[in-house]
Write a protein that holds these residues in place. Structure first.
Motif, PDB file in Angstrom:
ATOM      1  N   UNK A 189       0.923  -1.085  -0.232  1.00 49.58           N
ATOM      2  CA  UNK A 189      -0.242   0.071  -0.039  1.00 49.58           C
ATOM      3  C   UNK A 189       0.833   1.389   0.170  1.00 49.58           C
ATOM      4  N   UNK A 190       1.704   1.172   0.693  1.00 48.09           N
ATOM      5  CA  UNK A 190       2.827   2.460   0.953  1.00 48.09           C
ATOM      6  C   UNK A 190       4.043   2.424   0.020  1.00 48.09           C
ATOM      7  N   UNK A 191       4.588   1.134  -0.010  1.00 44.83           N
ATOM      8  CA  UNK A 191       5.784   1.007  -0.658  1.00 44.83           C
ATOM      9  C   UNK A 191       5.688   0.678  -2.346  1.00 44.83           C
ATOM     10  N   UNK A 192       4.286   0.233  -2.556  1.00 42.71           N
ATOM     11  CA  UNK A 192       3.902   0.039  -4.053  1.00 42.71           C
ATOM     12  C   UNK A 192       4.358  -1.335  -4.412  1.00 42.71           C
ATOM     13  N   UNK A 193       3.615  -1.915  -5.250  1.00 48.95           N
ATOM     14  CA  UNK A 193       3.973  -3.243  -5.781  1.00 48.95           C
ATOM     15  C   UNK A 193       5.264  -3.198  -6.452  1.00 48.95           C
ATOM     16  N   UNK A 194       5.783  -2.156  -7.245  1.00 50.84           N
ATOM     17  CA  UNK A 194       6.792  -2.006  -7.870  1.00 50.84           C
ATOM     18  C   UNK A 194       8.179  -1.588  -6.787  1.00 50.84           C
ATOM     19  N   UNK A 195       7.965  -1.341  -5.545  1.00 50.34           N
ATOM     20  CA  UNK A 195       8.892  -1.243  -4.510  1.00 50.34           C
ATOM     21  C   UNK A 195       9.426   0.377  -4.476  1.00 50.34           C
ATOM     22  N   UNK A 196       8.748   1.069  -5.384  1.00 52.20           N
ATOM     23  CA  UNK A 196       9.034   2.415  -5.660  1.00 52.20           C
ATOM     24  C   UNK A 196       8.575   3.494  -4.534  1.00 52.20           C
ATOM     25  N   UNK A 197       7.682   2.982  -3.667  1.00 50.20           N
ATOM     26  CA  UNK A 197       7.314   3.810  -2.816  1.00 50.20           C
ATOM     27  C   UNK A 197       6.460   5.099  -3.092  1.00 50.20           C
ATOM     28  N   UNK A 198       6.249   5.963  -2.185  1.00 49.90           N
ATOM     29  CA  UNK A 198       5.418   6.881  -2.605  1.00 49.90           C
ATOM     30  C   UNK A 198       6.319   8.403  -2.201  1.00 49.90           C
ATOM     31  N   UNK A 199       7.052   8.856  -2.713  1.00 49.95           N
ATOM     32  CA  UNK A 199       8.055  10.116  -2.380  1.00 49.95           C
ATOM     33  C   UNK A 199       6.713  11.194  -2.199  1.00 49.95           C
ATOM     34  N   UNK A 200       7.148  12.127  -1.240  1.00 53.50           N
ATOM     35  CA  UNK A 200       8.260  12.149  -0.189  1.00 53.50           C
ATOM     36  C   UNK A 200       7.676  11.484   1.108  1.00 53.50           C
ATOM     37  N   UNK A 201       6.494  10.822   1.132  1.00 53.13           N
ATOM     38  CA  UNK A 201       5.919  10.123   2.404  1.00 53.13           C
ATOM     39  C   UNK A 201       6.707   8.828   2.568  1.00 53.13           C
ATOM     40  N   UNK A 202       6.413   8.005   1.736  1.00 46.62           N
ATOM     41  CA  UNK A 202       7.083   6.527   1.976  1.00 46.62           C
ATOM     42  C   UNK A 202       8.166   6.197   1.119  1.00 46.62           C
ATOM     43  N   UNK A 203       9.299   5.847   1.588  1.00 46.81           N
ATOM     44  CA  UNK A 203      10.315   5.501   0.809  1.00 46.81           C
ATOM     45  C   UNK A 203      10.389   4.172   0.019  1.00 46.81           C
ATOM     46  N   UNK A 204      11.478   4.441  -1.096  1.00 42.80           N
ATOM     47  CA  UNK A 204      11.128   3.238  -1.967  1.00 42.80           C
ATOM     48  C   UNK A 204      12.026   1.940  -1.049  1.00 42.80           C
TER      49      UNK A 204
END
Length: 154
Positions: A63-78
């Motif tokens: 949910x936060x780090x995404x299925x592709x592992x890219x995260x959601x900058x600037x809130x959630x790191x890859x």
């Protein structure tokens, strides 16, 4: 013009064939300790598959780090190619168990603390999801064992 075109195709084919038949002179760089038994490979594949299921499902990591592992900058790191993750396996284990309360810097970008784990995971599940993360999205982070996970449990 047609003869030139056919000649270029033939020349390209000959060059490609020559390169494909050339002997491979690159020396092997693997170390004997990097050779795994068939059972170890099967165990790692099983851990990886289970970890992927936890990452995408029960663990809610994606949910936060995404299925592709890219995260959601600037809130959630890859997690993909993340220097912070790959620098310390024990820290990765602890953060999978307990989250992160302090700000962290990943690949030069600072992320706020407050990362939490929503679901309590068993030691086996932590091992599997960390093994998945350490070996996904271009990461080559090795593996963690159940003993290493248990050693990080508070």
């Amino acid at each position: 013009m047609k003869k030139l075109f056919v000649s270029l195709i033939a020349l390209s084919f000959v060059i490609a064939l020559a390169f494909s038949l050339a002997p491979n002179t690159k020396a092997s760089t693997y170390h004997p300790s990097e050779v795994f038994s068939m059972q170890e490979v099967q165990d790692l594949n099983s851990s990886y598959s289970k970890g992927k299921a936890i990452f995408e499902g029960k663990g809610t990591c994606s949910v936060c780090h995404q299925l592709n592992g890219a995260g959601l900058p600037p809130a959630f790191p890859p997690l993909a190619k993340a220097d912070y993750l790959l620098a310390d396996k024990n820290r990765a284990i602890r953060q999978t168990m307990y989250g992160s309360k302090e700000p962290i810097t990943v690949n030069g970008q600072t992320y706020p603390g407050g990362v939490m784990t929503i679901t309590n995971l068993s030691d086996e599940e932590v091992k599997d999801v960390v093994n998945y993360i350490l070996n996904s999205w271009g990461n080559d982070g090795g593996t963690v064992t159940l003993e290493e996970v248990k050693a990080q449990r508070k």
